[in-house]
Design a protein around this motif. Structure first.
Motif, PDB file in Angstrom:
ATOM      1  N   ARG A 171     -41.954 -13.367  21.656  1.00 52.71           N
ATOM      2  CA  ARG A 171     -41.479 -14.338  20.666  1.00 52.71           C
ATOM      3  C   ARG A 171     -42.411 -14.356  19.458  1.00 52.71           C
ATOM      4  O   ARG A 171     -41.967 -14.333  18.302  1.00 52.71           O
ATOM      5  N   GLN A 175     -41.564 -13.445  15.592  1.00 55.05           N
ATOM      6  CA  GLN A 175     -41.812 -14.401  14.512  1.00 55.05           C
ATOM      7  C   GLN A 175     -42.740 -13.813  13.456  1.00 55.05           C
ATOM      8  O   GLN A 175     -42.566 -14.066  12.263  1.00 55.05           O
ATOM      9  N   LYS A 178     -40.728 -11.671  11.323  1.00 56.08           N
ATOM     10  CA  LYS A 178     -39.714 -12.448  10.604  1.00 56.08           C
ATOM     11  C   LYS A 178     -38.338 -11.795  10.609  1.00 56.08           C
ATOM     12  O   LYS A 178     -37.823 -11.364   9.605  1.00 56.08           O
ATOM     13  N   HIS A 183     -34.641 -12.107  16.658  1.00 55.21           N
ATOM     14  CA  HIS A 183     -35.178 -13.339  16.096  1.00 55.21           C
ATOM     15  C   HIS A 183     -34.543 -14.575  16.758  1.00 55.21           C
ATOM     16  O   HIS A 183     -35.238 -15.517  17.108  1.00 55.21           O
TER      17      HIS A 183
END
Length: 186
Positions: A171, A175, A178, A183
């Protein structure tokens, strides 16, 4: 039903019917290959390891105690064999391309599928080998925490913790980047 079939064919092999082992191979070869391929990332090494795993399973079939599922026992023998192989020699890993079947798929769809697969492989490669194996056993082979714990000989809570940490690690990676296909997943 699958478990009863497995018991029947195991008994047949142990009674001397060596042809019955072909049924076991046919039932599990694709699942085992998928798991091993994700571990070694090299199709030729994966094929060799899967053959070795089935030879090992055949040789140890009399040790299967029929208390748990045959699939869990087969995965445990196979994972142990792969881990022993990793310790003995470092397998060379190479990137491979996902052979996506053509059919009516457009080039754009094929590209997107390959990109999604590439991103997933990239995420998995950030994990330690044991954590990656646990995630693969859970999500590609759909095994329970209990089955994974039995295969790897670790407590169920350790399996749960490792999956939780692995998902958090992936995760964070998503992130940081981006976006991408995963996502929303994490």
């Amino acid at each position: 039903m699958e478990q009863q079939d497995d018991f029947y064919f195991v008994e047949q092999v142990l009674a001397g019917n060596k042809q019955a082992f072909a049924f076991i191979i046919n039932r599990y070869k694709n699942r085992l290959y998928a798991m091993v391929l994700r571990m070694v990332k090299n199709p030729e090494d994966a094929k060799d390891l899967v053959q070795e795993c089935f030879i090992k399973v055949y040789g140890q079939l009399n040790k299967y105690d029929r208390k748990g599922s045959f699939a869990s026992w087969l995965y445990r023998v196979s994972v142990n064999h792969c881990m022993d192989t990793f310790r003995k020699k470092q397998l060379h890993t190479v990137e491979y391309s996902d052979e996506t079947g053509g059919g009516n798929l457009t080039p754009e769809v094929i590209y997107l599928q390959k990109e999604k697969y590439r991103q997933l492989e990239s995420l998995l490669s950030t994990l330690k080998r044991e954590d990656r194996l646990i995630v693969l056993l859970k999500y590609t082979n759909d095994l329970s925490y209990e089955e994974i714990g039995a295969i790897l000989d670790i407590p169920v809570h350790t399996v749960a913790n490792k999956i939780h940490r692995a998902k958090n690690q992936m995760r964070k990676k998503v992130q940081q980047e981006k976006g991408g296909y995963f996502h929303e997943m994490f």
